[in-house]
Design a protein around this motif. Structure first.
Motif, mmCIF file in Angstrom:
data_model
loop_
_atom_site.group_PDB
_atom_site.id
_atom_site.type_symbol
_atom_site.label_atom_id
_atom_site.label_comp_id
_atom_site.label_asym_id
_atom_site.label_seq_id
_atom_site.Cartn_x
_atom_site.Cartn_y
_atom_site.Cartn_z
ATOM 1 N N ARG A 26 -3.953 62.394 -22.915
ATOM 2 C CA ARG A 26 -4.188 63.600 -21.785
ATOM 3 C C ARG A 26 -5.506 63.944 -21.738
ATOM 4 N NH1 ARG A 26 0.723 65.225 -24.415
ATOM 5 N NH2 ARG A 26 2.338 66.010 -22.965
ATOM 6 N N ASN A 27 -6.439 63.690 -22.697
ATOM 7 C CA ASN A 27 -7.882 64.105 -22.611
ATOM 8 C C ASN A 27 -8.563 63.354 -21.450
ATOM 9 O OD1 ASN A 27 -10.831 63.226 -24.020
ATOM 10 N ND2 ASN A 27 -10.394 65.372 -23.913
ATOM 11 N N MET A 28 -8.076 61.823 -21.584
ATOM 12 C CA MET A 28 -8.757 60.889 -20.643
ATOM 13 C C MET A 28 -8.448 61.161 -19.211
ATOM 14 S SD MET A 28 -10.755 59.627 -22.729
ATOM 15 C CE MET A 28 -11.534 58.418 -21.655
ATOM 16 N N ARG A 29 -7.078 61.422 -19.068
ATOM 17 C CA ARG A 29 -6.654 61.592 -17.691
ATOM 18 C C ARG A 29 -7.113 63.141 -17.201
ATOM 19 N NH1 ARG A 29 -3.115 60.264 -14.196
ATOM 20 N NH2 ARG A 29 -2.102 61.815 -12.680
ATOM 21 N N GLN A 30 -7.475 63.972 -18.035
ATOM 22 C CA GLN A 30 -8.094 65.410 -17.590
ATOM 23 C C GLN A 30 -9.574 64.970 -17.222
ATOM 24 O OE1 GLN A 30 -7.425 69.058 -19.824
ATOM 25 N NE2 GLN A 30 -9.468 68.953 -20.540
ATOM 26 N N LYS A 31 -10.268 63.994 -18.073
ATOM 27 C CA LYS A 31 -11.634 63.955 -17.695
ATOM 28 C C LYS A 31 -11.656 63.341 -16.378
ATOM 29 C CE LYS A 31 -13.945 63.324 -22.145
ATOM 30 N NZ LYS A 31 -14.589 62.452 -22.994
ATOM 31 N N TYR A 32 -10.611 62.391 -15.965
ATOM 32 C CA TYR A 32 -10.707 61.595 -14.514
ATOM 33 C C TYR A 32 -10.278 62.579 -13.680
ATOM 34 C CZ TYR A 32 -8.626 59.206 -10.994
ATOM 35 O OH TYR A 32 -8.102 59.045 -9.371
ATOM 36 N N VAL A 33 -9.411 63.700 -13.884
ATOM 37 C CA VAL A 33 -9.376 64.393 -12.573
ATOM 38 C C VAL A 33 -10.684 65.419 -12.346
ATOM 39 C CG1 VAL A 33 -7.629 66.405 -11.923
ATOM 40 C CG2 VAL A 33 -7.022 64.526 -13.030
ATOM 41 N N ASP A 34 -11.189 65.874 -13.569
ATOM 42 C CA ASP A 34 -12.464 66.865 -13.588
ATOM 43 C C ASP A 34 -13.536 65.793 -12.865
ATOM 44 O OD1 ASP A 34 -11.204 68.684 -15.054
ATOM 45 O OD2 ASP A 34 -12.060 68.183 -16.859
ATOM 46 N N ALA A 35 -13.629 64.621 -13.189
ATOM 47 C CA ALA A 35 -14.592 64.030 -12.602
ATOM 48 C C ALA A 35 -14.427 63.686 -11.034
ATOM 49 C CB ALA A 35 -14.764 62.548 -13.078
ATOM 50 N N MET A 36 -13.185 63.731 -10.611
ATOM 51 C CA MET A 36 -12.680 63.511 -9.049
ATOM 52 C C MET A 36 -13.064 65.159 -8.613
ATOM 53 S SD MET A 36 -12.135 60.390 -8.609
ATOM 54 C CE MET A 36 -11.414 60.783 -6.889
ATOM 55 N N ALA A 37 -13.098 66.232 -9.240
ATOM 56 C CA ALA A 37 -13.453 67.371 -8.804
ATOM 57 C C ALA A 37 -15.094 67.271 -8.305
ATOM 58 C CB ALA A 37 -13.167 68.445 -9.794
ATOM 59 N N LEU A 38 -15.942 66.559 -9.057
ATOM 60 C CA LEU A 38 -17.239 66.419 -8.779
ATOM 61 C C LEU A 38 -17.395 65.917 -7.529
ATOM 62 C CD1 LEU A 38 -18.952 65.222 -12.149
ATOM 63 C CD2 LEU A 38 -18.806 67.599 -11.331
ATOM 64 N N VAL A 39 -16.611 64.944 -7.186
ATOM 65 C CA VAL A 39 -16.631 63.945 -5.985
ATOM 66 C C VAL A 39 -16.366 64.962 -5.011
ATOM 67 C CG1 VAL A 39 -15.825 62.247 -4.806
ATOM 68 C CG2 VAL A 39 -16.168 61.710 -6.974
ATOM 69 N N GLN A 40 -15.497 65.903 -4.800
ATOM 70 C CA GLN A 40 -14.937 66.966 -3.781
ATOM 71 C C GLN A 40 -16.005 67.676 -3.520
ATOM 72 O OE1 GLN A 40 -11.249 68.867 -5.267
ATOM 73 N NE2 GLN A 40 -10.266 67.492 -3.658
ATOM 74 N N LYS A 41 -16.776 68.172 -4.390
ATOM 75 C CA LYS A 41 -18.025 68.902 -4.213
ATOM 76 C C LYS A 41 -19.361 68.231 -3.944
ATOM 77 C CE LYS A 41 -20.349 73.131 -5.997
ATOM 78 N NZ LYS A 41 -20.508 74.165 -7.275
ATOM 79 N N PHE A 42 -19.612 67.267 -4.697
ATOM 80 C CA PHE A 42 -20.886 66.594 -4.521
ATOM 81 C C PHE A 42 -20.892 65.391 -3.641
ATOM 82 C CE2 PHE A 42 -21.316 69.179 -8.208
ATOM 83 C CZ PHE A 42 -22.343 70.089 -8.156
ATOM 84 N N GLY A 43 -19.680 64.816 -3.311
ATOM 85 C CA GLY A 43 -19.718 63.518 -2.800
ATOM 86 C C GLY A 43 -19.403 62.370 -3.620
ATOM 87 N N LYS A 44 -19.375 61.262 -3.285
ATOM 88 C CA LYS A 44 -19.514 59.948 -3.863
ATOM 89 C C LYS A 44 -20.760 59.707 -4.843
ATOM 90 C CE LYS A 44 -21.976 56.686 -1.138
ATOM 91 N NZ LYS A 44 -22.757 56.479 -2.032
ATOM 92 N N PRO A 45 -20.292 59.001 -5.963
ATOM 93 C CA PRO A 45 -21.386 58.474 -6.943
ATOM 94 C C PRO A 45 -22.143 57.566 -6.412
ATOM 95 C CG PRO A 45 -19.428 57.657 -7.786
ATOM 96 C CD PRO A 45 -19.139 58.464 -6.408
ATOM 97 N N ASP A 46 -23.726 57.893 -6.701
ATOM 98 C CA ASP A 46 -24.761 56.700 -6.098
ATOM 99 C C ASP A 46 -24.893 56.036 -6.900
ATOM 100 O OD1 ASP A 46 -25.552 58.290 -3.435
ATOM 101 O OD2 ASP A 46 -25.691 59.915 -5.254
ATOM 102 N N ILE A 47 -24.953 55.991 -8.393
ATOM 103 C CA ILE A 47 -25.139 54.812 -9.229
ATOM 104 C C ILE A 47 -24.421 54.809 -10.310
ATOM 105 C CG2 ILE A 47 -27.016 54.137 -10.881
ATOM 106 C CD1 ILE A 47 -29.026 55.438 -9.289
ATOM 107 N N PHE A 48 -23.867 53.457 -10.714
ATOM 108 C CA PHE A 48 -23.167 53.289 -11.760
ATOM 109 C C PHE A 48 -23.784 52.461 -12.704
ATOM 110 C CE2 PHE A 48 -19.134 50.601 -13.109
ATOM 111 C CZ PHE A 48 -18.938 51.443 -14.351
ATOM 112 N N LEU A 49 -23.896 52.961 -13.753
ATOM 113 C CA LEU A 49 -24.869 52.327 -15.087
ATOM 114 C C LEU A 49 -24.025 52.137 -16.236
ATOM 115 C CD1 LEU A 49 -28.664 53.563 -15.628
ATOM 116 C CD2 LEU A 49 -27.019 53.074 -17.770
#
Length: 465
Positions: A26-49
């Motif tokens: 549940r924690n990892m799925r919640q993190k995924y949904v929260d991370a997608m909320a970042l995309v909704q506000k700020f757009g796609k990620p630029d760097i994957f490291l």
């Protein structure tokens, strides 16, 4: 209560692994949904490291006793990696080596042999974003450097950033799939220049300049070089892969990849006539592989992830249907008579909109309320935000949930609601249901709500297969 029950211990229960357990499903799925909320506000990620621990770091070797191996010192490995990770975060977020970062998330994972590694997703400020292949070349390299011009970088690339060999050179390498091809698609093709594609990552510049090195018994060239950043590679002396996210197509895959959690497998056989009570805690423990470094990491209470800005989960419930938490020795009469137990973010939103001067002035919707207010959990009240930033996310409601679903539609659109009854009031007339209120406000006149529901689901959720 209706049946005359008075003891809290007699209430029915489910054994679940809650989302506040770090690393649980549940924690990892919640993190995924929260991370997608970042995309909704700020757009796609630029760097994957990705940064992986190097067991041969001098800081580890120098602190081993005679004849002692690093694999037997999980405490030493995680302490050194944590220190290196903090250095990397300082380079990224304080020194801004790639430019100013407006949002980021990272998670810590552990390989089968136990070594920790970190996955970062970085979203740059609009004035720092990379738009051309020339910008990509300033950050990412995929070529073997000159040994005479830069011997240290040459050693780092040969030691950490050469893939394989695999394919015909080594058909039994771990990266090989059943069809005889590398799952990472190595060796890559030569390319005279970096090309921006519609896929997740661009085609990086890999010139056929004759550079060759002998790695693990095979002669390899630029086709086998993993994308790296020269500055970070030289500084940290470990496998540190960097990719430019050139397209938004793979956003869901990337975020799901870093939030997938650890590898696990378990199964249970039970008769249909006598089903076994589902205990998510036991299921997690029976299927979880915990390596010594992960155990040490948790003992030291090092963070397993971070997300900035923070995503605030806004509860959604009908009137007098908010969840209550209590100890098993509590009496239900005392629980229900405690007014503090009734308070939630939603109920106190109504209070703040009713009596708060700032809330009346701003006239915010529920999901935008955390932009200007902070929830004080100990006092169970909203207070004006003074510093920092956050993103509000109303928890998901399925269309089959009826009134709760229509309540979510209203809270997402109606500004400055003062009560549940206020949401049902249209032109001075109070209707009976939230569905009727949404219909009279014009939110259900066409298929727009169904379309928005499907779009939201496509943004956050993954297919079953």
């Amino acid at each position: 209560m209706a049946k005359g029950e008075t003891e809290g211990s007699a209430i029915g229960r489910r054994i679940v692994l809650p989302s506040n357990f770090i690393g649980g499903p549940r924690n990892m799925r919640q993190k995924y949904v929260d991370a997608m909320a970042l995309v909704q506000k700020f757009g796609k990620p630029d760097i994957f490291l990705t940064m992986t621990c190097n067991p041969n770091w001098p800081e580890i070797k120098e602190n081993l006793k005679p004849y002692e191996e690093g694999q037997n010192r999980a405490d030493l490995i995680v302490r050194v990696f944590h220190a290196k990770l903090e250095q990397l975060k300082h380079e990224l977020f304080k020194n801004n080596i790639f430019g100013e970062i407006c949002a980021h998330t990272y998670v810590i994972e552990f390989q089968k042999r136990g070594l920790p590694h970190a996955h970062f997703l970085l979203i740059l400020e609009s004035n720092c974003k990379m738009h051309t292949p020339e910008d990509f070349d300033k950050i990412v390299s995929t070529e073997i450097p000159s040994e005479s011009a830069n011997p240290h970088l040459f050693r780092m690339v040969v030691q950490h950033m050469i893939h394989g060999p695999c394919g015909s050179l080594n058909p039994f390498n771990i990266c090989m799939k059943k069809k005889g091809s590398c799952k990472n698609l190595y060796p890559k093709d030569f390319s005279s220049q970096t090309i921006q594609t519609d896929d997740a990552y661009p085609i990086y510049r890999r010139r056929n300049d004759g550079s060759e090195v002998k790695v693990r018994g095979a002669i390899l060239n630029n086709k086998w070089v993993v994308p790296y950043n020269a500055y970070l590679l030289c500084k940290f002396n470990c496998h540190i892969n960097i990719e430019i996210c050139s397209s938004i197509k793979a956003v869901k895959y990337i975020y799901k990849y870093i939030c997938k959690g650890s590898d696990k497998i378990s199964f249970n056989i039970s008769p249909i006539t006598n089903p076994v009570l589902i205990n998510e805690i036991n299921e997690y423990q029976s299927g979880q592989w915990v390596s010594p470094p992960e155990g040490a990491w948790r003992i030291f209470k090092f963070p397993l992830g971070e997300m900035k800005p923070a995503v605030i989960h806004l509860p959604l419930h009908l009137e007098n249907y908010q969840p209550l938490t209590f100890k098993h020795k509590s009496t239900l009469v005392n629980i229900l008579s405690n007014s503090g137990q009734r308070k939630t973010m939603l109920t106190e939103l109504f209070v703040e909109n009713d009596i708060g001067v700032l809330a009346k002035k701003l006239k915010l919707t529920y999901n935008h309320f955390p932009d200007h207010f902070v929830w004080k959990g100990d006092k169970k009240m909203w207070s004006p935000r003074k510093i920092g930033d956050s993103i509000g996310r109303i928890v998901i409601a399925h269309p089959t949930e009826g009134e709760r679903y229509y309540l979510r539609i209203l809270l997402s659109r109606v500004r400055c609601p003062k009560s549940f009854a206020d949401l049902k009031m249209i032109n001075g007339v109070t209707v009976a249901t939230f569905r009727e209120a949404a219909l009279l406000r014009g939110y259900l006149l066409d298929d727009a709500t169904q379309q928005v529901c499907m779009q939201e689901a496509s943004t956050f959720h993954m297919p079953l297969s």
